[in-house]
Design a protein around this motif. Structure first.
Motif, PDB file in Angstrom:
ATOM      1  N   THR A   6       0.848  -1.186   0.000  1.00  0.00           N
ATOM      2  CA  THR A   6       0.000   0.000   0.000  1.00  0.00           C
ATOM      3  C   THR A   6       0.885   1.238   0.000  1.00  0.00           C
ATOM      4  O   THR A   6       1.804   1.347   0.813  1.00  0.00           O
ATOM      5  N   VAL A   7       0.625   2.164  -0.918  1.00  0.00           N
ATOM      6  CA  VAL A   7       1.391   3.408  -0.989  1.00  0.00           C
ATOM      7  C   VAL A   7       0.430   4.589  -0.910  1.00  0.00           C
ATOM      8  O   VAL A   7      -0.744   4.478  -1.260  1.00  0.00           O
ATOM      9  N   HIS A   8       0.953   5.711  -0.441  1.00  0.00           N
ATOM     10  CA  HIS A   8       0.168   6.943  -0.283  1.00  0.00           C
ATOM     11  C   HIS A   8      -1.041   6.749   0.622  1.00  0.00           C
ATOM     12  O   HIS A   8      -1.914   7.608   0.671  1.00  0.00           O
ATOM     13  N   GLY A   9      -1.110   5.639   1.327  1.00  0.00           N
ATOM     14  CA  GLY A   9      -2.200   5.408   2.255  1.00  0.00           C
ATOM     15  C   GLY A   9      -3.510   5.000   1.617  1.00  0.00           C
ATOM     16  O   GLY A   9      -4.453   4.646   2.339  1.00  0.00           O
ATOM     17  N   HIS A  10      -3.593   5.022   0.263  1.00  0.00           N
ATOM     18  CA  HIS A  10      -4.882   4.704  -0.367  1.00  0.00           C
ATOM     19  C   HIS A  10      -4.742   3.981  -1.703  1.00  0.00           C
ATOM     20  O   HIS A  10      -5.751   3.740  -2.373  1.00  0.00           O
ATOM     21  N   ILE A  11      -3.532   3.637  -2.094  1.00  0.00           N
ATOM     22  CA  ILE A  11      -3.317   2.919  -3.351  1.00  0.00           C
ATOM     23  C   ILE A  11      -2.743   1.549  -3.032  1.00  0.00           C
ATOM     24  O   ILE A  11      -1.663   1.437  -2.442  1.00  0.00           O
ATOM     25  N   VAL A  12      -3.468   0.506  -3.403  1.00  0.00           N
ATOM     26  CA  VAL A  12      -3.005  -0.856  -3.189  1.00  0.00           C
ATOM     27  C   VAL A  12      -2.357  -1.365  -4.470  1.00  0.00           C
ATOM     28  O   VAL A  12      -2.984  -1.351  -5.540  1.00  0.00           O
ATOM     29  N   LEU A  13      -1.097  -1.767  -4.358  1.00  0.00           N
ATOM     30  CA  LEU A  13      -0.399  -2.426  -5.452  1.00  0.00           C
ATOM     31  C   LEU A  13      -0.568  -3.927  -5.258  1.00  0.00           C
ATOM     32  O   LEU A  13      -0.252  -4.453  -4.191  1.00  0.00           O
ATOM     33  N   ALA A  14      -1.059  -4.612  -6.270  1.00  0.00           N
ATOM     34  CA  ALA A  14      -1.296  -6.049  -6.178  1.00  0.00           C
ATOM     35  C   ALA A  14      -0.743  -6.730  -7.409  1.00  0.00           C
ATOM     36  O   ALA A  14      -1.105  -6.384  -8.534  1.00  0.00           O
ATOM     37  N   ASN A  15       0.153  -7.671  -7.199  1.00  0.00           N
ATOM     38  CA  ASN A  15       0.763  -8.370  -8.316  1.00  0.00           C
ATOM     39  C   ASN A  15      -0.252  -9.283  -8.988  1.00  0.00           C
ATOM     40  O   ASN A  15      -1.046  -9.945  -8.330  1.00  0.00           O
ATOM     41  N   GLU A  16      -0.185  -9.333 -10.306  1.00  0.00           N
ATOM     42  CA  GLU A  16      -1.107 -10.200 -11.039  1.00  0.00           C
ATOM     43  C   GLU A  16      -0.930 -11.669 -10.668  1.00  0.00           C
ATOM     44  O   GLU A  16      -1.848 -12.474 -10.843  1.00  0.00           O
ATOM     45  N   SER A  17       0.235 -12.023 -10.110  1.00  0.00           N
ATOM     46  CA  SER A  17       0.468 -13.414  -9.704  1.00  0.00           C
ATOM     47  C   SER A  17      -0.454 -13.850  -8.567  1.00  0.00           C
ATOM     48  O   SER A  17      -0.604 -15.053  -8.316  1.00  0.00           O
ATOM     49  N   LEU A  18      -1.084 -12.894  -7.882  1.00  0.00           N
ATOM     50  CA  LEU A  18      -2.048 -13.257  -6.846  1.00  0.00           C
ATOM     51  C   LEU A  18      -3.211 -14.061  -7.437  1.00  0.00           C
ATOM     52  O   LEU A  18      -3.864 -14.820  -6.725  1.00  0.00           O
ATOM     53  N   ALA A  19      -3.445 -13.897  -8.714  1.00  0.00           N
ATOM     54  CA  ALA A  19      -4.508 -14.657  -9.365  1.00  0.00           C
ATOM     55  C   ALA A  19      -4.233 -16.154  -9.334  1.00  0.00           C
ATOM     56  O   ALA A  19      -5.165 -16.955  -9.462  1.00  0.00           O
ATOM     57  N   ASP A  20      -2.974 -16.539  -9.168  1.00  0.00           N
ATOM     58  CA  ASP A  20      -2.612 -17.956  -9.158  1.00  0.00           C
ATOM     59  C   ASP A  20      -2.842 -18.614  -7.808  1.00  0.00           C
ATOM     60  O   ASP A  20      -2.772 -19.844  -7.695  1.00  0.00           O
ATOM     61  N   LEU A  21      -3.086 -17.806  -6.764  1.00  0.00           N
ATOM     62  CA  LEU A  21      -3.339 -18.358  -5.437  1.00  0.00           C
ATOM     63  C   LEU A  21      -4.778 -18.867  -5.338  1.00  0.00           C
ATOM     64  O   LEU A  21      -5.666 -18.364  -6.042  1.00  0.00           O
ATOM     65  N   PRO A  22      -5.042 -19.822  -4.466  1.00  0.00           N
ATOM     66  CA  PRO A  22      -6.436 -20.163  -4.162  1.00  0.00           C
ATOM     67  C   PRO A  22      -7.175 -18.914  -3.700  1.00  0.00           C
ATOM     68  O   PRO A  22      -6.592 -18.019  -3.077  1.00  0.00           O
ATOM     69  N   GLU A  23      -8.458 -18.869  -3.995  1.00  0.00           N
ATOM     70  CA  GLU A  23      -9.218 -17.643  -3.764  1.00  0.00           C
ATOM     71  C   GLU A  23      -9.100 -17.124  -2.333  1.00  0.00           C
ATOM     72  O   GLU A  23      -8.876 -15.925  -2.112  1.00  0.00           O
ATOM     73  N   GLY A  24      -9.235 -18.000  -1.336  1.00  0.00           N
ATOM     74  CA  GLY A  24      -9.190 -17.549   0.043  1.00  0.00           C
ATOM     75  C   GLY A  24      -7.854 -16.949   0.425  1.00  0.00           C
ATOM     76  O   GLY A  24      -7.795 -15.971   1.181  1.00  0.00           O
ATOM     77  N   GLU A  25      -6.778 -17.505  -0.098  1.00  0.00           N
ATOM     78  CA  GLU A  25      -5.447 -16.959   0.195  1.00  0.00           C
ATOM     79  C   GLU A  25      -5.264 -15.609  -0.479  1.00  0.00           C
ATOM     80  O   GLU A  25      -4.661 -14.685   0.086  1.00  0.00           O
ATOM     81  N   ARG A  26      -5.800 -15.488  -1.693  1.00  0.00           N
ATOM     82  CA  ARG A  26      -5.744 -14.193  -2.379  1.00  0.00           C
ATOM     83  C   ARG A  26      -6.571 -13.163  -1.604  1.00  0.00           C
ATOM     84  O   ARG A  26      -6.156 -12.001  -1.465  1.00  0.00           O
ATOM     85  N   PHE A  27      -7.720 -13.574  -1.075  1.00  0.00           N
ATOM     86  CA  PHE A  27      -8.534 -12.695  -0.239  1.00  0.00           C
ATOM     87  C   PHE A  27      -7.708 -12.170   0.928  1.00  0.00           C
ATOM     88  O   PHE A  27      -7.744 -10.973   1.234  1.00  0.00           O
ATOM     89  N   PHE A  28      -6.984 -13.057   1.591  1.00  0.00           N
ATOM     90  CA  PHE A  28      -6.243 -12.634   2.775  1.00  0.00           C
ATOM     91  C   PHE A  28      -5.164 -11.608   2.428  1.00  0.00           C
ATOM     92  O   PHE A  28      -5.021 -10.587   3.110  1.00  0.00           O
ATOM     93  N   VAL A  29      -4.406 -11.861   1.379  1.00  0.00           N
ATOM     94  CA  VAL A  29      -3.322 -10.936   1.007  1.00  0.00           C
ATOM     95  C   VAL A  29      -3.882  -9.558   0.685  1.00  0.00           C
ATOM     96  O   VAL A  29      -3.363  -8.530   1.150  1.00  0.00           O
ATOM     97  N   LEU A  30      -4.945  -9.516  -0.099  1.00  0.00           N
ATOM     98  CA  LEU A  30      -5.518  -8.226  -0.468  1.00  0.00           C
ATOM     99  C   LEU A  30      -6.217  -7.566   0.724  1.00  0.00           C
ATOM    100  O   LEU A  30      -6.150  -6.343   0.893  1.00  0.00           O
ATOM    101  N   ALA A  31      -6.882  -8.370   1.541  1.00  0.00           N
ATOM    102  CA  ALA A  31      -7.544  -7.812   2.727  1.00  0.00           C
ATOM    103  C   ALA A  31      -6.528  -7.216   3.691  1.00  0.00           C
ATOM    104  O   ALA A  31      -6.806  -6.215   4.368  1.00  0.00           O
TER     105      ALA A  31
END
Length: 210
Positions: free
Chosen positions: A80-105
């Motif tokens: 997270t940069v500037h307090g309001h912009i989340v950078l998320a790597n496209e490789s997160l799409a390769d994780l199981p959905e629940g694990e991807r949920f946790f990283v982004l959450a």
């Protein structure tokens, strides 16, 4: 919170920033960090998967301040940069959905709990007013200790927020621990507590919710 490590390295180079206060320097460091990222293909299926998960999480987080998502490629997994912009790597799409949920959450936890502002206040405590290389050098060790302690606390707080959001969206909260296991062990750093400590904190939270 990888940006904190970059900023600690950036502070000795503020000789051209004499008209800036420390929050200006923080913002400039964050912007540089943002500009260094490579955007993923916005129309690619992996970026779409990441955006879909992110949108679902935002909808499940009432009271969340405005937040933007940048899907990227490269070495950064999520940040997270500037307090309001989340950078998320496209490789997160390769994780199981629940694990991807946790990283982004987890990243949304930084936004929800205003962690950028908290960190800025710590820097202002040690470097009030105009920034100078002499002042930055004189307080660097003490500032680094305070900033690192806060960064560790913020990581635990963001993990706890992500765990609650997993539960709210109907995901198995144990997936939070599986995400750490998949990503592999890491030691303590200036900005992050090690995997062992974070997993122990999550296990304690899970036990307390039973």
């Amino acid at each position: 919170m990888q940006w904190l490590r970059c900023l600690l390295l950036f502070l000795p180079l503020v000789g051209t920033a004499r008209a800036e206060d420390i929050v200006d320097v923080l913002r400039r460091s964050q912007q540089l960090r943002l500009e260094q990222q490579s955007a993923a293909d916005p129309d690619g299926p992996r970026a779409e998967t990441v955006r879909r998960t992110f949108t679902a999480l935002v909808a499940a987080a009432p009271g969340l301040p405005p937040v933007d998502l940048h899907v990227i490629r490269g070495p950064v997994l999520a940040e997270t940069v500037h307090g309001h912009i989340v950078l998320a790597n496209e490789s997160l799409a390769d994780l199981p959905e629940g694990e991807r949920f946790f990283v982004l959450a987890h990243e949304l936890g930084h936004v929800m709990q205003h962690h950028w502002l908290q960190m800025a206040l710590v820097y202002q405590k040690w470097i009030p007013g105009e920034v100078s290389p002499e002042l930055a050098d004189a307080v660097a060790d003490r500032l680094g200790r305070d900033a690192s302690a806060l960064a560790h606390r913020q990581e635990f707080e963001a993990d706890a927020f992500a765990l609650q959001l997993l539960q709210r969206t109907g995901q198995d909260p144990a997936l939070a621990i599986r995400a750490f296991m998949r990503l592999g062990p890491t030691p303590d750093t200036a900005t992050h507590p090690g995997t062992r400590k974070r997993v122990a904190s999550l296990r304690a939270a899970l036990a307390g919710s039973e």
